[in-house]
Enzyme design. Sequence first.
Site, PDB file in Angstrom:
ATOM      1  N   ASP A 155       0.851  -1.178   0.000  1.00  0.00           N
ATOM      2  CA  ASP A 155       0.000   0.000   0.000  1.00  0.00           C
ATOM      3  C   ASP A 155       0.892   1.236   0.000  1.00  0.00           C
ATOM      4  O   ASP A 155       2.083   1.171   0.337  1.00  0.00           O
ATOM      5  CB  ASP A 155      -0.900  -0.042   1.235  1.00  0.00           C
ATOM      6  CG  ASP A 155      -1.944   1.050   1.217  1.00  0.00           C
ATOM      7  OD1 ASP A 155      -2.451   1.378   0.131  1.00  0.00           O
ATOM      8  OD2 ASP A 155      -2.249   1.599   2.293  1.00  0.00           O
TER       9      ASP A 155
ATOM     10  N   ASP B  15      -0.306   4.965   1.021  1.00  0.00           N
ATOM     11  CA  ASP B  15      -0.575   5.822   2.168  1.00  0.00           C
ATOM     12  C   ASP B  15      -0.552   5.005   3.456  1.00  0.00           C
ATOM     13  O   ASP B  15      -1.228   3.979   3.569  1.00  0.00           O
ATOM     14  CB  ASP B  15      -1.936   6.504   2.006  1.00  0.00           C
ATOM     15  CG  ASP B  15      -1.967   7.437   0.800  1.00  0.00           C
ATOM     16  OD1 ASP B  15      -1.113   8.326   0.741  1.00  0.00           O
ATOM     17  OD2 ASP B  15      -2.825   7.237  -0.076  1.00  0.00           O
TER      18      ASP B  15
ATOM     19  N   ASP C 101      -1.327  -1.100   5.862  1.00  0.00           N
ATOM     20  CA  ASP C 101      -1.538  -0.530   7.195  1.00  0.00           C
ATOM     21  C   ASP C 101      -2.963  -0.700   7.685  1.00  0.00           C
ATOM     22  O   ASP C 101      -3.290  -0.244   8.778  1.00  0.00           O
ATOM     23  CB  ASP C 101      -1.189   0.962   7.186  1.00  0.00           C
ATOM     24  CG  ASP C 101      -2.204   1.782   6.397  1.00  0.00           C
ATOM     25  OD1 ASP C 101      -2.425   1.457   5.201  1.00  0.00           O
ATOM     26  OD2 ASP C 101      -2.779   2.741   6.948  1.00  0.00           O
TER      27      ASP C 101
END
Length: 258
Positions: free
Chosen positions: A2, A4, A198
């Site tokens: 990922d 961000d 995250d």
Amino acid sequence: MDMDGVLVHEEHLIPGADAVIAELTAAETPFLVLTNNSIYTPRDLRARLLRTGLDVPESSIWTSALATAKFLDSQRPGGSAFVIGEAGLTTALHEIGYTLTERDPDYVVLGETRTYSVAAITHAIRLIVDGARFIATNPDAAGPSREGLTPATGAVAALIEKATGRSPYFVGKPNPLMMRSGLRSLGAHSEDTLMIGDRMDTDMLSGLEAGLRTILVLTGISTRETAERYPFRPTRVIDSIADLVGHTKDPFPAGVEG
């Protein structure tokens, strides 16, 4: 991986991300940077990442807009769509030969935009009621901004669904479709690939359902405490992507998989 919360946070480099990307590049290890955000094209995202100090080629960036375009091309080649979104989504649809129209489209395609228009949402509702198929790039309900949370695709999709009684088909994470299309673009197999993210509800879930091993980093949304609330677990939990510096060839030391 990922983008961000893993590599950057609100356009600031997360320490160690540049070293991990450099190691992968030097070892010629194929990788993709994934994002559910459909606003930007890969060229835009490359420029944004370069400003933070990350050198990621356009070919290594995979967005929910690209995954949505690939899905629509497989379902109804050369079709038409009414789009709520920005350049990342409209460019991806143009590149597969789709016509963007406000009259009698095959699909209503909802993506991310900084300024959702009530008039555009109302028109989308009427088109869906009249028979257009409803597609959304991702289910994320809110996204970060400098001012705080802002409504995102999932929240607006819920509004349209409530008004029409028609549920959208979400293409982006956690739909494993996005992961599988990414795997094909890499020429990789799930057994030899891992997902770094995250968020438990998108990154870890999509990785799990696509058959990948997963690494949760704690520099974004999920924490150790919130991760324990889910009925599934990541393969490994680390504080930051910096923990992988020097270990990109062996991210799962003996005893950490469970």
